[in-house]
Write an enzyme that holds these catalytic residues in place. Structure first.
Site, short mmCIF file in Angstrom:
data_model
loop_
_atom_site.label_atom_id
_atom_site.label_comp_id
_atom_site.label_asym_id
_atom_site.label_seq_id
_atom_site.Cartn_x
_atom_site.Cartn_y
_atom_site.Cartn_z
CE LYS A 143 2.40 4.56 6.84
NZ LYS A 143 1.36 5.57 7.32
CG ASP B 238 -6.86 11.62 5.23
OD1 ASP B 238 -8.04 11.63 4.71
OD2 ASP B 238 -5.86 10.79 4.84
N GLY C 292 0.71 -1.20 0.03
CA GLY C 292 0.18 -0.07 -0.13
C GLY C 292 0.86 1.41 -0.17
#
Length: 735
Positions: free
Chosen positions: A552, A647, A530
């Protein structure tokens, strides 16, 4: 129900009736009238159809020679109903070939090919060759055989039973996975005499593990440690020895495990019919902890496997769960390996490997009494492999006898029978007992400490020296405490929130990884799962392959990347909630900034709402909504530093294996300190989810931004469509 033989007999009888004449009352022969003949002929055709259907294999999606699979595109072949899949599944840093349940979210593998081989890379091909063999072909190197029969295979198929088969030109099965089980059997599958199930090494490592379930040729079903297949090492059995040499273990579609002999007579029902509502699926597996369990599961994607039966309720029963010189004890019903006094773990990271002595005195060379101590372990038993036994003696006499014998390194004393058994190292199959009738006397070195220097067993010191030493020590403690308090106050005045030279806080208790460690864990950052606003996410494996994580890597081109990384450290290091994705560690080496998160197996909420074939029911959506709300409430009102996410959307809500929703990427938002309630921010969220006043105007961000986004997402959860979908016509693009 009739079997094939019954149908054949019926057909033969009908044919005889149809072809033989009938005598009338006058004694003359006449045939059946046309109407009766037609009815009999119709019945004959129906029974022939039933017989042909029964003899035919349930072959769907026939796989012809030349058909192939690759890990990154067409990675599997499905059974007719889509219940099972055969092909490549992700394993470690690569792929393996196996069979798994396809219709459930939780990946449950029931068969693995060449399970002890390393994972395949992504550039291999699984091929049913024109020579009738199932092989894996790498781009370079020798092909790897998956299945081969004595005859040429004309086709193959993944059956709805979970059995992958090869057929010859006559449509007869010449090879099947049901004949070569790994750790699991399925309904309709038989474990044949002389065959066995072998546990996985761990939940994430499917190589051969420590435990074995054997269908013995004497009719007894027995569990052993893999390296000790002997009568004394068995820790569970059905006690059906002598039942015959052709007894098989079977599992039927009702969830019943049973033993059947060669004449189809029942030998023993191991379990009763499972009382599970609906139409559940079943499997019987010898797990990595050595216990044989029967599992059931409904088709609800959020359900987990439920244990219907297990061979043991005590997880320390499997012999060999702990390695040599260590014993198993239960803590909160979970097995834990411990070392006895005088021993240390061989590997602190893998405590089940066993223990070794932390002294180096040899029992046959150091005969001085000062060289040894005896320590007692109450209610701990071991494998009884005594080289000498003494009966009807007290415990002290047993201890003395072991001390005099240089070959004796431990003694097992049974209190009730007063039996003393002398043992040599290594000790095996240690387990804590509840009876309290067993004492282990351990002969451990008392002469050498860890540095190898002599210890004095008795130390006489003048009373005055002791008092002076104690006073001196107390004075030093007071001085040290005063210095520490003084320094602590100075640090508090300067502000403990200051960053060090690298911009990291000192009190973060997360694990620090090196860049090379994370590069190795992600196979050089090849498994991309992702990409978000701040960086790319990769799948990785840490802790010697025992834990899967999401890593990440923050983009270097982000202007404020380092500042955002420091915010992540300060915030998430002290933020813990069951509905927030947990941060496990970090890496900060120059421009390389990476975060290590727990791995969420079921993807994002967006996958469930917009991409999944299996839509979530109302109860599931309500549970997801409550999980998200609890996480947002914690960020806004309960954590030490208020956090505004900015978000909130389905892509930032991840789902764990239990269907629990967790909020991700909250640590990358602008922090709101108590004295900064009017802070402006450059983080503007995602169009369609953020409030218009924050999207179009330079307004201060408040918690209302998240509340608005949560409301939009709630509508998406209810309607199972995106709030802004460009695939619709102009008037219908907005939900």
């Amino acid at each position: 129900m009739y079997n094939i033989k019954d149908y054949k007999n019926i057909l033969i009888q009908i044919r005889m009736v149809c072809l033989s004449p009938e005598r009338d009352t006058q004694g003359s022969e006449s045939f059946y009238q046309p109407k009766m003949a037609f009815m009999i002929l119709f019945l004959l055709l129906c029974l022939s159809f039933i017989l042909n259907t029964t003899n035919a294999q349930p072959r769907n999606s026939i796989i012809r020679p030349g058909s192939s699979l690759s890990p990154n595109s067409n990675s599997h072949w499905l059974s007719e109903s889509g219940q099972f899949a055969f092909g490549f599944y992700r394993y470690g840093n690569g792929f393996s070939v196996g069979i798994w349940f396809e219709k459930i979210q939780q990946k449950t593998v029931v068969w693995t090919a060449n399970r002890d081989d390393p994972p395949f890379s992504s550039d291999v091909t699984l091929l049913l060759s024109t020579k009738g063999r199932l092989i894996v072909q790498p781009k370079q190197g020798q092909e790897i055989l998956i299945a081969s029969a004595s005859q040429l295979a004309s086709s193959a198929s993944m059956l709805d039973s979970g059995n992958f088969v090869l057929f010859n030109s006559s449509s007869a099965i010449i090879w099947q996975t049901f004949d070569f089980p790994t750790d699991t059997i399925l309904p309709g599958q038989h474990l044949l005499p002389g065959h066995s199930l072998v546990s996985n090494a761990s939940e994430t490592n499917h190589t051969r593990g420590k435990f074995l379930l054997v269908m013995q040729t004497d009719g007894n079903l027995v569990q052993y440690p893999v390296d000790s297949i002997e009568l004394e090492a068995a820790y569970w059995n059905t006690k059906t020895y002598g039942a015959g040499d052709n007894v098989t273990l079977n599992l039927d579609s009702n969830g019943t495990l049973y033993l059947l002999n060669a004449t189809a007579l029942l030998v023993q029902n191991i379990t009763e019919k499972a009382s599970v509502s609906g139409k559940p699926i079943y499997r019987a597996t010898i797990d990595a902890d050595g216990i044989f369990r029967l599992y059931s599961r409904s088709f609800n994607q959020f359900d987990n496997w439920s244990i219907q039966w297990s061979s043991s309720e005590n997880k320390c029963d499997p012999k060999g769960f702990c390695g040599v010189n260590s014993y198993c004890t239960l803590m909160d019903r979970d097995p834990v390996c411990q070392c006895p006094p005088g021993f240390d773990f061989i590997d602190q990271g893998q405590k089940d490997l066993g223990c070794h002595k932390n002294y180096n005195v040899d029992a046959c060379t150091g005969k001085s009494e000062q060289m040894f101590d005896f320590d007692e372990l109450i209610s701990v038993s071991w494998e009884v492999d005594a080289y000498s036994s003494l009966s009807s003696i007290p415990k002290d006499a047993c201890r003395e006898e072991c001390f005099r014998d240089c070959n004796c390194e431990a003694a097992l004393y049974q209190i009730e029978s007063q039996l003393c058994k002398k043992l040599k190292l290594p000790l095996r199959f240690g387990k804590r007992e509840l009876s309290g009738q067993v004492i282990t006397l351990l002969k451990i070195g008392a002469a050498l400490d860890r540095g190898g220097e002599r210890k004095q067993k008795e130390l006489r010191v003048d009373v005055l020296i002791i008092i002076i030493s104690c006073l001196t020590l107390a004075f030093l403690v007071v001085v040290c405490c005063s210095v520490l308090v003084y320094r602590h106050r100075n640090v508090r005045k300067k502000g403990i929130s200051n960053l060090d030279s690298n911009g990291l806080v000192e009190d973060v208790t997360l694990r620090s990884f090196t860049y090379e460690e994370l590069k190795h864990a992600t196979n050089n950052f090849t498994d991309n799962i992702g990409k978000g606003a701040f960086g790319t996410v990769f799948r990785g494996v840490i802790s010697n392959g025992s834990r899967i994580v999401a890593i990440k890597r923050l983009d270097k081109v982000v202007a404020e990347g380092e500042r955002e990384f420091n915010n992540e450290m300060k915030t998430i290091g002290n933020t813990h909630h069951k509905n927030l994705v947990q941060l496990l560690g970090y890496c900060h080496e120059g421009s390389n900034m990476l975060l290590v998160y727990e791995y969420m197996r079921n993807g994002s909420l967006a996958d469930f709402l917009f991409g999944s074939r299996l839509k979530t029911d109302w109860e599931g959506r309500i549970a997801i909504t409550l999980n998200i709300a609890r996480g947002i409430l914690y960020l806004h009102e309960e954590c030490e530093t208020q956090i505004i996410h900015c978000d909130i959307k389905p892509e930032n809500i991840l789902m764990d294996e239990k269907g629990c929703a967790k909020i991700a990427d909250f640590g990358l938002a602008k922090l709101l300190m108590p004295n900064q309630t009017k802070t402006y921010t450059g983080i503007r969220g995602t169009r369609g989810h953020v409030a218009p006043e924050w999207w179009h105007q330079n307004s201060p961000i408040t918690v209302k931004a998240d509340v608005y986004s949560f409301g939009i997402m709630l509508l998406e959860i209810i309607c199972c469509r995106r709030s802004l979908d460009m695939m619709f016509q102009t008037m219908k693009q907005y939900l």
